[in-house]
Scaffold this motif. Structure first.
Motif, mmCIF file in Angstrom:
data_model
loop_
_atom_site.group_PDB
_atom_site.id
_atom_site.type_symbol
_atom_site.label_atom_id
_atom_site.label_comp_id
_atom_site.label_asym_id
_atom_site.label_seq_id
_atom_site.Cartn_x
_atom_site.Cartn_y
_atom_site.Cartn_z
ATOM 1 N N ASP A 107 26.701 15.997 -21.068
ATOM 2 C CA ASP A 107 27.783 16.527 -20.417
ATOM 3 C C ASP A 107 27.176 17.577 -19.340
ATOM 4 N N LYS A 108 26.070 17.867 -19.449
ATOM 5 C CA LYS A 108 25.391 18.643 -18.401
ATOM 6 C C LYS A 108 25.103 17.985 -17.131
ATOM 7 N N LYS A 109 24.770 18.844 -16.039
ATOM 8 C CA LYS A 109 24.563 18.124 -14.799
ATOM 9 C C LYS A 109 23.176 17.385 -14.970
ATOM 10 N N ASP A 110 22.863 16.449 -13.909
ATOM 11 C CA ASP A 110 21.506 15.810 -14.148
ATOM 12 C C ASP A 110 20.492 16.941 -13.773
ATOM 13 N N SER A 111 20.741 17.819 -13.005
ATOM 14 C CA SER A 111 19.798 18.858 -12.646
ATOM 15 C C SER A 111 19.348 19.613 -13.738
ATOM 16 N N GLU A 112 20.379 19.773 -14.688
ATOM 17 C CA GLU A 112 20.159 20.616 -15.727
ATOM 18 C C GLU A 112 19.347 19.844 -17.163
ATOM 19 N N CYS A 113 19.526 18.643 -17.049
ATOM 20 C CA CYS A 113 18.805 18.032 -18.190
ATOM 21 C C CYS A 113 17.631 16.982 -17.586
ATOM 22 N N PHE A 114 17.304 17.432 -16.305
ATOM 23 C CA PHE A 114 16.015 16.597 -15.715
ATOM 24 C C PHE A 114 14.543 17.202 -16.476
ATOM 25 N N LEU A 115 14.087 16.226 -16.922
ATOM 26 C CA LEU A 115 12.487 16.318 -17.461
ATOM 27 C C LEU A 115 11.485 16.037 -16.615
ATOM 28 N N VAL A 116 11.428 15.165 -15.923
ATOM 29 C CA VAL A 116 10.187 14.527 -15.074
ATOM 30 C C VAL A 116 10.636 13.638 -14.229
ATOM 31 N N ARG A 117 10.103 13.481 -12.989
ATOM 32 C CA ARG A 117 10.010 12.130 -12.012
ATOM 33 C C ARG A 117 8.741 11.723 -11.755
ATOM 34 N N TYR A 118 8.381 10.471 -12.265
ATOM 35 C CA TYR A 118 7.154 9.734 -12.010
ATOM 36 C C TYR A 118 7.248 9.151 -10.784
ATOM 37 N N HIS A 119 6.040 8.943 -9.710
ATOM 38 C CA HIS A 119 5.788 8.185 -8.596
ATOM 39 C C HIS A 119 4.642 7.350 -8.964
ATOM 40 N N LYS A 167 0.801 -1.337 -0.109
ATOM 41 C CA LYS A 167 -0.079 -0.088 0.187
ATOM 42 C C LYS A 167 0.844 1.211 0.005
ATOM 43 N N GLN A 168 1.834 1.243 0.753
ATOM 44 C CA GLN A 168 2.642 2.446 0.681
ATOM 45 C C GLN A 168 3.933 2.466 -0.129
ATOM 46 N N ASP A 169 4.050 1.583 -1.110
ATOM 47 C CA ASP A 169 5.132 1.630 -1.771
ATOM 48 C C ASP A 169 5.109 2.239 -3.204
ATOM 49 N N SER A 170 5.966 2.676 -3.916
ATOM 50 C CA SER A 170 5.809 3.234 -5.461
ATOM 51 C C SER A 170 7.235 2.938 -6.442
ATOM 52 N N VAL A 171 7.011 2.962 -7.399
ATOM 53 C CA VAL A 171 8.034 3.034 -8.592
ATOM 54 C C VAL A 171 8.400 4.425 -8.855
ATOM 55 N N VAL A 172 9.628 4.634 -8.669
ATOM 56 C CA VAL A 172 10.090 6.154 -9.055
ATOM 57 C C VAL A 172 10.801 6.023 -10.321
ATOM 58 N N ILE A 173 10.425 6.779 -11.331
ATOM 59 C CA ILE A 173 11.203 6.709 -12.596
ATOM 60 C C ILE A 173 11.463 8.287 -12.881
ATOM 61 N N TYR A 174 12.932 8.581 -13.168
ATOM 62 C CA TYR A 174 13.456 9.712 -13.545
ATOM 63 C C TYR A 174 13.747 9.894 -14.967
ATOM 64 N N VAL A 175 13.419 10.771 -15.531
ATOM 65 C CA VAL A 175 13.629 10.969 -16.859
ATOM 66 C C VAL A 175 14.360 12.256 -17.343
ATOM 67 N N TYR A 176 15.343 11.991 -17.901
ATOM 68 C CA TYR A 176 16.469 13.333 -18.469
ATOM 69 C C TYR A 176 16.478 13.259 -19.883
ATOM 70 N N ASP A 177 16.880 14.515 -20.201
ATOM 71 C CA ASP A 177 17.270 14.704 -21.818
ATOM 72 C C ASP A 177 18.649 13.957 -22.066
ATOM 73 N N ALA A 178 18.705 13.162 -22.866
ATOM 74 C CA ALA A 178 19.920 12.394 -23.132
ATOM 75 C C ALA A 178 20.780 13.128 -24.210
ATOM 76 N N GLU A 179 20.301 14.133 -25.034
ATOM 77 C CA GLU A 179 21.174 14.922 -25.769
ATOM 78 C C GLU A 179 21.816 16.100 -25.102
#
Length: 169
Positions: A118-130, A103-115
């Motif tokens: 060389d940028k930091k992950d915070s700079e190419c972050f697109l969305v996080r799904y729970h 009941k209290q669990d989730s799958v967390v998926i992070y999506v980044y711009d792969a193009e």
């Protein structure tokens, strides 16, 4: 001696039986999450299972905890999916998600711009799904970027509406 051989034979048969059990998917049993890239650019995804679902996951997940602030090209855990591509291997689990997620669990998926490798992950972050077990069942274990209308009720940051607006720019 005869009984020992018989017992060992029986034990070996049981071990072989258990080792050969293969997970099979049907409408009530899923051990894979299928991810489709419907965007016109390559994306990189990463995921984990959060065993502690929160009432407001965005308060519990501060960006400082989830960004590593290094280029995504340096992180071996990320998995690239080309435009129009499909992945069914990354989120393959060793059991059925319907059983694993409580009941209290989730799958967390992070999506980044792969193009922007060389940028930091915070700079190419697109969305996080729970996604809770119910969310996954609702979308039949098929996730997409950008999110489909069927994913409107899923916790995501930025929100469904914000993400759609940002991608239109």
């Amino acid at each position: 001696m005869k009984h020992t051989i018989h017992k060992l034979s029986l034990l070996l048969s049981i071990i072989v039986l258990f080792c050969s059990c293969e997970l099979r998917e049907d409408e009530d049993h899923h051990y894979k999450i299928y991810f489709e890239n419907s965007w016109n650019k390559s994306i990189v995804i990463n995921y984990h299972i959060d065993w502690h679902w929160y009432d407001n996951p965005f308060e519990a997940y501060s960006d400082s905890l989830f960004f590593e602030e290094k280029p995504i090209s340096e992180d071996w855990r990320h998995h690239e999916i080309k435009p129009g591509g499909f992945d069914d291997k990354l989120m393959e689990y060793n059991d059925y998600y319907e059983i694993a997620l409580e009941k209290q669990d989730s799958v967390v998926i992070y999506v980044y711009d792969a193009e922007q490798p060389d940028k930091k992950d915070s700079e190419c972050f697109l969305v996080r799904y729970h996604l809770s077990k119910e969310d996954l069942q609702k979308v039949n274990f098929h996730i997409s970027f950008p999110p489909t209308d069927a994913m409107k009720g899923v916790y995501m940051k930025p929100s469904f509406e914000e993400l759609k607006e940002n991608l239109m720019k």
